[in-house]
Scaffold this active site. Structure first.
Site, PDB file in Angstrom:
ATOM      1  N   LYS A  78       1.085  -1.169   0.221  1.00 16.00           N
ATOM      2  CA  LYS A  78       0.357   0.188  -0.325  1.00 16.00           C
ATOM      3  C   LYS A  78       0.944   1.196   0.017  1.00 16.00           C
ATOM      4  CE  LYS A  78      -3.254   2.623   2.960  1.00 16.00           C
ATOM      5  NZ  LYS A  78      -4.123   2.747   4.301  1.00 16.00           N
ATOM      6  N   GLU A 105      -9.666   4.211   1.940  1.00 10.61           N
ATOM      7  CA  GLU A 105      -8.809   3.756   1.005  1.00 10.61           C
ATOM      8  C   GLU A 105      -7.755   2.677   0.640  1.00 10.61           C
ATOM      9  OE1 GLU A 105      -5.702   4.701   2.980  1.00 10.61           O
ATOM     10  OE2 GLU A 105      -7.278   5.802   3.720  1.00 10.61           O
ATOM     11  N   ASP A 109     -12.656   6.992   3.840  1.00  8.03           N
ATOM     12  CA  ASP A 109     -10.755   6.446   4.575  1.00  8.03           C
ATOM     13  C   ASP A 109     -10.443   4.900   4.743  1.00  8.03           C
ATOM     14  OD1 ASP A 109      -8.900   6.896   6.006  1.00  8.03           O
ATOM     15  OD2 ASP A 109     -10.059   6.819   8.403  1.00  8.03           O
ATOM     16  N   ASP A 126       2.042   6.455   5.711  1.00  3.21           N
ATOM     17  CA  ASP A 126       0.918   5.206   5.161  1.00  3.21           C
ATOM     18  C   ASP A 126       1.038   4.628   4.121  1.00  3.21           C
ATOM     19  OD1 ASP A 126      -1.981   3.689   5.828  1.00  3.21           O
ATOM     20  OD2 ASP A 126      -2.810   5.330   4.968  1.00  3.21           O
ATOM     21  N   ARG A 147      -7.543  -0.208   0.868  1.00  2.00           N
ATOM     22  CA  ARG A 147      -8.264  -1.975   0.337  1.00  2.00           C
ATOM     23  C   ARG A 147      -8.717  -1.353  -0.588  1.00  2.00           C
ATOM     24  NH1 ARG A 147     -12.368  -2.179   5.228  1.00  2.00           N
ATOM     25  NH2 ARG A 147     -10.699  -1.502   6.467  1.00  2.00           N
ATOM     26  N   LYS A 202     -10.362  12.618   9.022  1.00  3.33           N
ATOM     27  CA  LYS A 202      -9.553  11.766  10.197  1.00  3.33           C
ATOM     28  C   LYS A 202      -9.504  12.879  10.665  1.00  3.33           C
ATOM     29  CE  LYS A 202      -6.065   8.833   7.959  1.00  3.33           C
ATOM     30  NZ  LYS A 202      -7.020   7.961   8.160  1.00  3.33           N
ATOM     31  N   ASP A 257      -2.360  10.399   3.878  1.00  2.67           N
ATOM     32  CA  ASP A 257      -4.186  10.416   3.743  1.00  2.67           C
ATOM     33  C   ASP A 257      -4.851  10.660   5.370  1.00  2.67           C
ATOM     34  OD1 ASP A 257      -7.106   8.377   4.330  1.00  2.67           O
ATOM     35  OD2 ASP A 257      -6.004   7.181   5.120  1.00  2.67           O
TER      36      ASP A 257
END
Length: 507
Positions: free
Chosen positions: A271, A355, A353, A294, A357, A283, A276
């Site tokens: 990933k 995202e 959030d 991230d 996956r 968030k 993010d």
């Protein structure tokens, strides 16, 4: 900023004896143990062939004078005039025993290296206990990231530049083992550099460019898909997540061809969310700056495939690294939108959030088109990993046998991943009223397992796969410990490379 390709580690030398004269600011690192109990405990030098008896006596006398006990990772620095070094640093291993694990030596070496600010050259007898653990620990403990410091706060010294490991056996196999440890530690440090680079300077296009440079330097096949190619080829998850940012997404493919027709083929997926915010499902502001990490999974995957090429592993390793920035804007995807993942599965995005996956599913589906025998995916995927396992323990999900194999190897190399289940009933939580799947469940429970269940939907039948959730282990937001600094840790680079080595040996 540094313009070199990859982290530049200290030079490692294997030697059969102490040098006759000291290098500049050289320090000898010596392991000691705690002999005795309570107030009567005293530090005793671990026996070995490289220190003369007189020097051992001087070291132990100095330790007694200072009240050193030899407790685990306790450091004491003394001057021993009879030795050809500026000073001696002892590091405690705790109670005496017949052998110590590689992780114990790795952590002791790391603690020692972290304490030696301004020292350029170290020599150690820790290598008599575990050579590879000593090399890895010293390099990783000495790691520092100062690319964005001005002259006001930048380190005034060059840092650790040379490591000499003492061992009675200096044959080629021993030197090869030291070289392997150096390369592994360097790969981990490269992953740390990626994670520690701020999102102002590491956005998808720049991340892809750096990955390409690393890959080409290692002789990998490299392909980079830009936003137009991603849209054209149907990577709806990557495109959807990247819609809110002015800095468009990328997909990087890095391939090591080492197996020919008979070798195993392994796919790696990581990933790469370079920052993010959570998108429209934004968030909380507190600690959002930690989301610079991230892309820790992508960093580890890039470092691992490059290391596989440099070590010339006799298997094929193909890495797919989706990169995007998840931002809120007038063009961002909304909760309730439906996108189409690579391969045709439609997904209702209930939470922007969740995202990671979405971009991983595209990459997993594409990786499976290469018909790999194994697929390893790693990501800073869920806060639920931290709730379940804490800040240092990755969770591993996937095919039962391969999941357990990956977790066992991770524990053996000191990254300590733990196997987790994927209960079949969790799939029902991902049902959507308008699409094939929803990207989150309506329950607050089992968040890590629900994410793994989502990813499983995109793994082709017959592919052995493992998903490693490193939400907290990829980034140390607390104080340094062992060979782990504050900031990027490089986890799970060592796990993935060890798994690749295991596959190359055992299939």
């Amino acid at each position: 900023m540094s313009t070199s390709v990859g982290y530049q580690s200290p030079a490692v030398t294997v030697a059969a004896a102490l040098p006759k004269s000291a290098a500049d600011s050289s320090v000898l690192i010596v392991p000691v143990v705690s002999d005795g109990e309570g107030a009567d405990a005293r530090a005793t030098v671990v026996p070995g062939p490289h220190l003369p008896a007189e020097a051992v006596g001087e070291i132990e006398a100095a330790l007694r004078a200072l009240g050193a006990k030899g407790g685990s990772e306790q450091l004491t620095r003394v001057v021993v005039p009879g030795l050809p070094v500026d000073s001696v640093l002892t590091v405690g291993l705790g109670k005496s025993r017949d052998d110590w694990s590689a992780e114990t030596i790795r952590r002791a070496a790391g603690v020692a290296a972290r304490s030696l600010s301004g020292v350029q050259s170290v020599i150690t007898t820790l290598s008599e206990l575990d050579l590879e653990g000593a090399v890895e620990g010293l390099i990783l403990g000495a790691y520092r990231f100062s690319d964005f410091r001005s002259e006001k706060t930048a380190p005034k010294d060059a840092g650790l530049r040379s490591i000499t490991v003492l061992t009675a056996d200096t044959k080629s196999a021993t030197k090869d083992a030291a070289a392997r440890a150096e390369e592994i530690a360097t790969a981990v440090a490269t992953a740390r550099d990626f994670v520690n680079t701020p999102p102002s300077h590491l956005y998808p296009d720049e991340f892809a460019s750096r990955a390409k440079a690393l890959g080409e330097a290692a002789g990998l096949e490299v392909e980079v898909l830009d936003e137009e190619a991603l849209q054209r080829d149907g990577y709806g998850g990557i495109v959807g997540v990247g819609k809110g940012s002015s800095r468009p997404p990328r997909l990087v493919r890095l391939a090591h061809r080492g197996g020919g027709r008979k070798g195993k083929k392994v796919a790696l997926v990581g990933k790469g969310i370079t920052f993010d915010t959570g998108g429209i499902s934004i968030k909380p502001a507190a600690n959002m700056h930690h989301m610079t990490s991230d892309m820790g999974g992508a960093a580890a995957v890039i470092a691992t495939v490059v290391l596989a090429a440099r070590r010339q592993l006799p298997i094929d390793v193909v890495a797919y690294v989706p990169m995007a920035e998840n931002m809120p804007s007038a063009t961002a995807q909304r909760p309730g939108d439906v996108l189409t993942q690579y391969g045709g599965t439609t997904v209702e995005v209930l939470n922007t959030d969740a995202e990671g996956r979405l971009i991983l599913a595209d990459a997993i589906a594409r990786a499976c088109e290469d018909e790999p025998d194994y697929l390893i995916e790693t990501s800073t995927l869920t806060g639920a990993q931290t709730v379940a396992l804490g800040s240092r323990t990755p969770g591993v999900m996937g095919s039962d046998e391969f999941r357990d194999r990956v977790a066992g190897i991770s524990q053996a190399v000191g990254e300590n991943a733990w196997p987790m289940p994927l209960p079949e009933e969790l799939k029902d939580d991902l049902k959507s009223t308008v699409a094939d799947l929803a990207n989150v469940s309506g329950s607050r429970f089992a968040g890590m397992l629900v994410a793994g269940t989502y990813l499983r939907e995109f793994v082709a039948d017959g592919v052995q796969w493992a998903h490693i959730d490193i939400a907290a282990p990829a980034y140390n937001s607390g104080g340094p410990w062992g060979y782990t600094p504050k900031g990027g840790t490089g986890v799970p680079t060592r796990t993935m490379f060890a798994v690749l080595e295991d596959i190359s040996t055992n299939g």
